[in-house]
Design an enzyme around this catalytic site. Sequence first.
Site, mmCIF file in Angstrom:
data_model
loop_
_atom_site.group_PDB
_atom_site.id
_atom_site.type_symbol
_atom_site.label_atom_id
_atom_site.label_comp_id
_atom_site.label_asym_id
_atom_site.label_seq_id
_atom_site.Cartn_x
_atom_site.Cartn_y
_atom_site.Cartn_z
ATOM 1 N N LYS A 113 -9.174 2.106 15.153
ATOM 2 C CA LYS A 113 -7.783 2.421 15.555
ATOM 3 C C LYS A 113 -7.683 2.523 17.080
ATOM 4 C CE LYS A 113 -5.881 2.597 11.542
ATOM 5 N NZ LYS A 113 -4.968 1.532 11.166
ATOM 6 N N SER A 119 -3.508 6.627 13.997
ATOM 7 C CA SER A 119 -3.831 7.848 13.259
ATOM 8 C C SER A 119 -4.148 8.972 14.239
ATOM 9 C CB SER A 119 -5.064 7.564 12.395
ATOM 10 O OG SER A 119 -5.610 8.763 11.915
ATOM 11 N N TYR A 130 -14.057 4.011 11.549
ATOM 12 C CA TYR A 130 -12.639 3.876 11.202
ATOM 13 C C TYR A 130 -11.774 4.303 12.399
ATOM 14 C CZ TYR A 130 -8.025 5.210 9.553
ATOM 15 O OH TYR A 130 -6.670 5.363 9.442
ATOM 16 N N TYR A 139 -0.166 8.896 12.785
ATOM 17 C CA TYR A 139 0.192 9.746 11.650
ATOM 18 C C TYR A 139 -0.757 10.927 11.581
ATOM 19 C CZ TYR A 139 1.593 5.026 10.022
ATOM 20 O OH TYR A 139 2.083 3.748 9.910
ATOM 21 N N ASN A 165 -9.231 12.789 0.002
ATOM 22 C CA ASN A 165 -8.219 13.603 0.674
ATOM 23 C C ASN A 165 -7.707 14.714 -0.236
ATOM 24 O OD1 ASN A 165 -7.424 10.523 1.993
ATOM 25 N ND2 ASN A 165 -7.988 12.203 3.320
ATOM 26 N N LEU A 166 -7.198 15.757 0.416
ATOM 27 C CA LEU A 166 -6.875 16.984 -0.312
ATOM 28 C C LEU A 166 -5.814 16.803 -1.404
ATOM 29 C CD1 LEU A 166 -7.285 20.045 -0.558
ATOM 30 C CD2 LEU A 166 -5.432 20.328 1.101
ATOM 31 N N GLY A 220 0.821 -1.219 0.000
ATOM 32 C CA GLY A 220 0.000 0.000 0.000
ATOM 33 C C GLY A 220 0.852 1.265 0.000
ATOM 34 N N THR A 269 -6.500 10.626 14.022
ATOM 35 C CA THR A 269 -7.955 10.592 14.167
ATOM 36 C C THR A 269 -8.354 10.176 15.589
ATOM 37 O OG1 THR A 269 -9.968 9.904 13.007
ATOM 38 C CG2 THR A 269 -8.346 8.198 13.357
HETATM 39 P P1 NAD Z 1 -3.369 1.653 1.755
HETATM 40 O O1 NAD Z 1 -4.796 1.268 1.536
HETATM 41 O O2 NAD Z 1 -2.616 2.240 0.626
HETATM 42 O O3 NAD Z 1 -2.544 0.401 2.305
HETATM 43 C C1 NAD Z 1 -3.124 -0.602 3.097
HETATM 44 C C2 NAD Z 1 -2.689 -1.935 2.528
HETATM 45 O O4 NAD Z 1 -3.254 -2.970 3.328
HETATM 46 C C3 NAD Z 1 -3.187 -2.154 1.095
HETATM 47 O O5 NAD Z 1 -2.110 -2.571 0.277
HETATM 48 C C4 NAD Z 1 -4.235 -3.259 1.237
HETATM 49 O O6 NAD Z 1 -4.285 -4.083 0.090
HETATM 50 C C5 NAD Z 1 -3.764 -3.989 2.485
HETATM 51 N N1 NAD Z 1 -4.822 -4.671 3.239
HETATM 52 C C6 NAD Z 1 -6.008 -4.186 3.642
HETATM 53 N N2 NAD Z 1 -6.710 -5.132 4.288
HETATM 54 C C7 NAD Z 1 -5.929 -6.245 4.318
HETATM 55 C C8 NAD Z 1 -6.088 -7.547 4.839
HETATM 56 N N3 NAD Z 1 -7.224 -7.927 5.438
HETATM 57 N N4 NAD Z 1 -5.077 -8.436 4.708
HETATM 58 C C9 NAD Z 1 -3.927 -8.085 4.074
HETATM 59 N N5 NAD Z 1 -3.735 -6.876 3.526
HETATM 60 C C10 NAD Z 1 -4.724 -5.960 3.657
HETATM 61 O O7 NAD Z 1 -3.361 2.627 3.023
HETATM 62 P P2 NAD Z 1 -2.193 3.527 3.603
HETATM 63 O O8 NAD Z 1 -2.551 4.936 3.356
HETATM 64 O O9 NAD Z 1 -0.878 3.025 3.179
HETATM 65 O O10 NAD Z 1 -2.408 3.268 5.152
HETATM 66 C C11 NAD Z 1 -1.662 2.282 5.866
HETATM 67 C C12 NAD Z 1 -2.117 2.266 7.309
HETATM 68 O O11 NAD Z 1 -1.944 3.553 7.873
HETATM 69 C C13 NAD Z 1 -3.599 1.903 7.490
HETATM 70 O O12 NAD Z 1 -3.721 1.105 8.641
HETATM 71 C C14 NAD Z 1 -4.244 3.256 7.712
HETATM 72 O O13 NAD Z 1 -5.412 3.154 8.478
HETATM 73 C C15 NAD Z 1 -3.150 3.997 8.472
HETATM 74 N N6 NAD Z 1 -3.246 5.471 8.312
HETATM 75 C C16 NAD Z 1 -3.277 6.010 7.049
HETATM 76 C C17 NAD Z 1 -3.403 7.394 6.924
HETATM 77 C C18 NAD Z 1 -3.458 8.023 5.559
HETATM 78 O O14 NAD Z 1 -3.847 9.184 5.468
HETATM 79 N N7 NAD Z 1 -3.075 7.366 4.493
HETATM 80 C C19 NAD Z 1 -3.464 8.214 8.063
HETATM 81 C C20 NAD Z 1 -3.398 7.616 9.315
HETATM 82 C C21 NAD Z 1 -3.284 6.228 9.439
HETATM 83 C C1 UD1 Z 2 -9.316 12.791 6.708
HETATM 84 C C2 UD1 Z 2 -10.243 12.012 7.600
HETATM 85 C C3 UD1 Z 2 -9.436 11.455 8.773
HETATM 86 C C4 UD1 Z 2 -8.327 10.545 8.252
HETATM 87 C C5 UD1 Z 2 -7.465 11.343 7.257
HETATM 88 C C6 UD1 Z 2 -6.500 10.375 6.611
HETATM 89 C C7 UD1 Z 2 -12.502 12.962 7.419
HETATM 90 C C8 UD1 Z 2 -13.531 13.795 8.086
HETATM 91 N N1 UD1 Z 2 -11.311 12.893 8.083
HETATM 92 O O1 UD1 Z 2 -8.691 13.792 7.480
HETATM 93 O O2 UD1 Z 2 -10.250 10.712 9.658
HETATM 94 O O3 UD1 Z 2 -7.500 10.087 9.314
HETATM 95 O O4 UD1 Z 2 -8.290 11.928 6.233
HETATM 96 O O5 UD1 Z 2 -5.669 11.018 5.740
HETATM 97 O O6 UD1 Z 2 -12.724 12.381 6.370
HETATM 98 N N2 UD1 Z 2 -10.380 19.441 1.822
HETATM 99 C C9 UD1 Z 2 -10.996 20.266 0.895
HETATM 100 N N3 UD1 Z 2 -11.428 19.715 -0.262
HETATM 101 C C10 UD1 Z 2 -11.274 18.386 -0.571
HETATM 102 C C11 UD1 Z 2 -10.619 17.567 0.365
HETATM 103 C C12 UD1 Z 2 -10.193 18.104 1.562
HETATM 104 O O7 UD1 Z 2 -11.163 21.457 1.131
HETATM 105 O O8 UD1 Z 2 -11.708 17.960 -1.653
HETATM 106 C C13 UD1 Z 2 -9.870 20.033 3.075
HETATM 107 C C14 UD1 Z 2 -10.517 19.459 4.329
HETATM 108 O O9 UD1 Z 2 -11.676 20.163 4.678
HETATM 109 C C15 UD1 Z 2 -9.368 19.626 5.350
HETATM 110 C C16 UD1 Z 2 -8.102 19.481 4.507
HETATM 111 O O10 UD1 Z 2 -8.492 19.732 3.156
HETATM 112 O O11 UD1 Z 2 -9.380 20.932 5.874
HETATM 113 C C17 UD1 Z 2 -7.487 18.079 4.590
HETATM 114 O O12 UD1 Z 2 -8.481 17.101 4.278
HETATM 115 P P1 UD1 Z 2 -8.139 15.540 4.140
HETATM 116 O O13 UD1 Z 2 -6.968 15.377 3.240
HETATM 117 O O14 UD1 Z 2 -9.401 14.841 3.776
HETATM 118 O O15 UD1 Z 2 -7.645 15.106 5.590
HETATM 119 P P2 UD1 Z 2 -8.383 15.255 7.014
HETATM 120 O O16 UD1 Z 2 -9.648 15.997 6.914
HETATM 121 O O17 UD1 Z 2 -7.389 15.756 7.981
#
Ligand code: NAD
Ligand code: UD1
Length: 334
Positions: free
Chosen positions: A154, A126, A150, A178, A200-201, A12, A128
């Site tokens: 966590k 996270s 979600y 994170y 996400n943004l 991922g 979150t």
């Molecule tokens: P991602 O979806 O790109 O990666 C997750 C990976 O896990 C994927 O490759 C998916 O195929 C694999 N996966 C999911 N369910 C599975 C299962 N049951 N068995 C085996 N593999 C499985 O997500 P990411 O952005 O790389 O996030 C990684 C971790 O970090 C996640 O736990 C996510 O909740 C956490 N996290 C992500 C963010 C973010 O913004 N990306 C923020 C905070 C926390």
């Molecule tokens: C979101 C999730 C959070 C998760 C995180 C993972 C929600 C409410 N929160 O957080 O739980 O852990 O992603 O990365 O979904 N924005 C815009 N336009 C867009 C997209 C986003 O204006 O099209 C703004 C949002 O209002 C925010 C900022 O950009 O102010 C960041 O947004 P985003 O990337 O979605 O992250 P989070 O809101 O922090």
Amino acid sequence: MKKTILVTGGAGYIGSHTVVRLLEAGMKVVVFDNLCNSSSTTIERIERISGTRPEFVEGDILNEDAILHSLQKFSVDAVIHFAGLKSVGESVSNPLTYYKNNVVGTLNLLNAMRQLNVKTLVFSSSATVYGTGSTPPIAETAPRSVTNPYGRSKLIVEEILEDLYRADPDWKISVLRYFNPVGAHPSGLIGEDPRGIPNNLMPYVAQVAIGRLQFLSIYGNDYPTIDGTGIRDYIHVMDLAEGHLAALNYIDRKPALAAFNLGTGRGVSVLQMVDAFERATGKRVKYEFANRRKGDVATSWADPSLAFQEMGWKASRSVEEMCADAWRWQSTTL
Ligand code: NAD
Ligand code: UD1
């Protein structure tokens, strides 16, 4: 001797960047991923970047025997656990799927690890878990509360890990919270590949810049912030990857259960991010203001000082690098 690390979810977004760093640091890596949100081409790209091919097991953390088999077969020393589902909106519609994958899947992993006496774990949590009640900068001691399944998945896992450590202090556990991971590997070969329209943004901005989406809707311009738009702590995914390496080294030196924020400590507004993206890439990002998004907070950024004090880790990459690297990935590979 070389350490062997099992990386669940290693194909991922964050996992793949971390695998690159682990391989570059000379570790042996086994990627364990069911590819439900990724592709096996990422494994080839990890090899192209690092010069080493990680072992790859297409497996599901819902299958405890498959985890046991991999831990045994590769004589794993430690696990970094990324596998999970991560869409807030989807978790509200399908809470059971989220609890099963994120909570039951983690229980399977912990059970398998315990059976084989593999007791070193880095877990992807996270920011979150801080919910909506904390005023930034947010330290690890801030109260935890969650607003969606979600986030709750966590928090539940964090609490399970705390109980596990209380019952058996031989475990070495690092919980990494994170903030907002963005950007991509500077090679442009791996990055974030959201399915469908991004929530996400940063991926949304990149898709507007390339012309796949017409304009960005900025959710709210009436927040009590510098320009009325929401403020977040965006962190380059390579800084995050290095945070995992630091966490592994740390729990080796100082066995415990410890939670660390991984953020920059710097808040950036949506408009500032759009501006940085335009400057870094020379691309125009059209936007319109829209209503606030339900569940959003006005401001969130980390107090990352504990990670520096304890693990010697801090984020070093700029917002411009985050934008330039995200754009290289979007414009050359996606
Ligand atoms: P991602 O979806 O790109 O990666 C997750 C990976 O896990 C994927 O490759 C998916 O195929 C694999 N996966 C999911 N369910 C599975 C299962 N049951 N068995 C085996 N593999 C499985 O997500 P990411 O952005 O790389 O996030 C990684 C971790 O970090 C996640 O736990 C996510 O909740 C956490 N996290 C992500 C963010 C973010 O913004 N990306 C923020 C905070 C926390
Ligand atoms: C979101 C999730 C959070 C998760 C995180 C993972 C929600 C409410 N929160 O957080 O739980 O852990 O992603 O990365 O979904 N924005 C815009 N336009 C867009 C997209 C986003 O204006 O099209 C703004 C949002 O209002 C925010 C900022 O950009 O102010 C960041 O947004 P985003 O990337 O979605 O992250 P989070 O809101 O922090």
